[in-house]
Design a protein around this motif. Sequence first.
Motif, mmCIF file in Angstrom:
data_model
loop_
_atom_site.group_PDB
_atom_site.id
_atom_site.type_symbol
_atom_site.label_atom_id
_atom_site.label_comp_id
_atom_site.label_asym_id
_atom_site.label_seq_id
_atom_site.Cartn_x
_atom_site.Cartn_y
_atom_site.Cartn_z
ATOM 1 N N SER A 160 -7.679 63.223 -13.964
ATOM 2 C CA SER A 160 -7.948 64.414 -13.163
ATOM 3 C C SER A 160 -6.709 65.030 -12.525
ATOM 4 C CB SER A 160 -8.967 64.093 -12.063
ATOM 5 O OG SER A 160 -8.402 63.230 -11.083
ATOM 6 N N PHE A 217 -9.019 70.530 -15.522
ATOM 7 C CA PHE A 217 -10.147 70.823 -16.418
ATOM 8 C C PHE A 217 -10.002 70.089 -17.745
ATOM 9 C CE2 PHE A 217 -11.809 73.322 -19.955
ATOM 10 C CZ PHE A 217 -13.128 73.518 -19.584
ATOM 11 N N SER A 218 -8.855 70.243 -18.406
ATOM 12 C CA SER A 218 -8.691 69.641 -19.733
ATOM 13 C C SER A 218 -8.684 68.123 -19.663
ATOM 14 C CB SER A 218 -7.403 70.145 -20.390
ATOM 15 O OG SER A 218 -6.264 69.786 -19.623
ATOM 16 N N ARG A 234 -12.294 66.826 -19.234
ATOM 17 C CA ARG A 234 -13.046 67.039 -20.477
ATOM 18 C C ARG A 234 -12.668 65.990 -21.518
ATOM 19 N NH1 ARG A 234 -12.013 72.709 -23.105
ATOM 20 N NH2 ARG A 234 -9.979 71.710 -23.382
ATOM 21 N N TYR A 288 -16.749 70.253 -12.026
ATOM 22 C CA TYR A 288 -16.066 71.544 -11.990
ATOM 23 C C TYR A 288 -16.486 72.292 -10.730
ATOM 24 C CZ TYR A 288 -15.308 70.656 -16.985
ATOM 25 O OH TYR A 288 -14.953 70.098 -18.181
#
Length: 210
Positions: free
Chosen positions: A9, A65-66, A69, A197
């Motif tokens: 993160s 975000f990436s 994911r 998110y």
Amino acid sequence: MKIFSIELSSRFGSIAILEQGVVTAEKSWEENFKNRQQLFDAMSELETDWPSVDLFAVGRGPGAFSGMRIGFTVINALAAPEKKHVYALNSGAALASICGAEKTVVVGDARRNKVWTGVFQGHELDGEFQLMERDELQAFVPEGSLVVSPDQDRLKELLAGFQGLEEPKFPTAGKLGELVFDRFMKNVASEPFEPLYMHPPVFIEPRFPA
């Protein structure tokens, strides 16, 4: 119980193997954000017998975000063949636990002149994470709280007026795995198995009709 834990993160990624809640191997790196080869190189270096892992844990953010994911994608791919347990825990819990304060406020850069933040009693989240304007943070932080951020480099000016740490701290896979082991053994359910998110989805209308 053997746990594989992954935490992506922040700008420092990490993975760990734990046996009965004790970290036996851990790899960490500073993300270059060009690709995710660092993660897969670290996994290869662990030389782990994946079928021997009982539970796969992942930090769900908030944060990059990436990274989040990819973390969920990898955990799902590893756990699915043998239908092993999966467990998600917010990454702020690991950071608050590392800091060790009675009350910790974890703050992150949410871009668009906003921050995300959560209040922790020890390493337990008190309520939910909040998304707010930067100028709202002062009124939100409880008196006497330690304020920390994995984005301290970007939020240095904003955080200057709070009680903080001299050196930035980041959530780690090892600490995340320790917390997950403790919660799992106490029959505490996983948090929702999805990235956390903070910004709502944005719909962009197609430029051309279908």
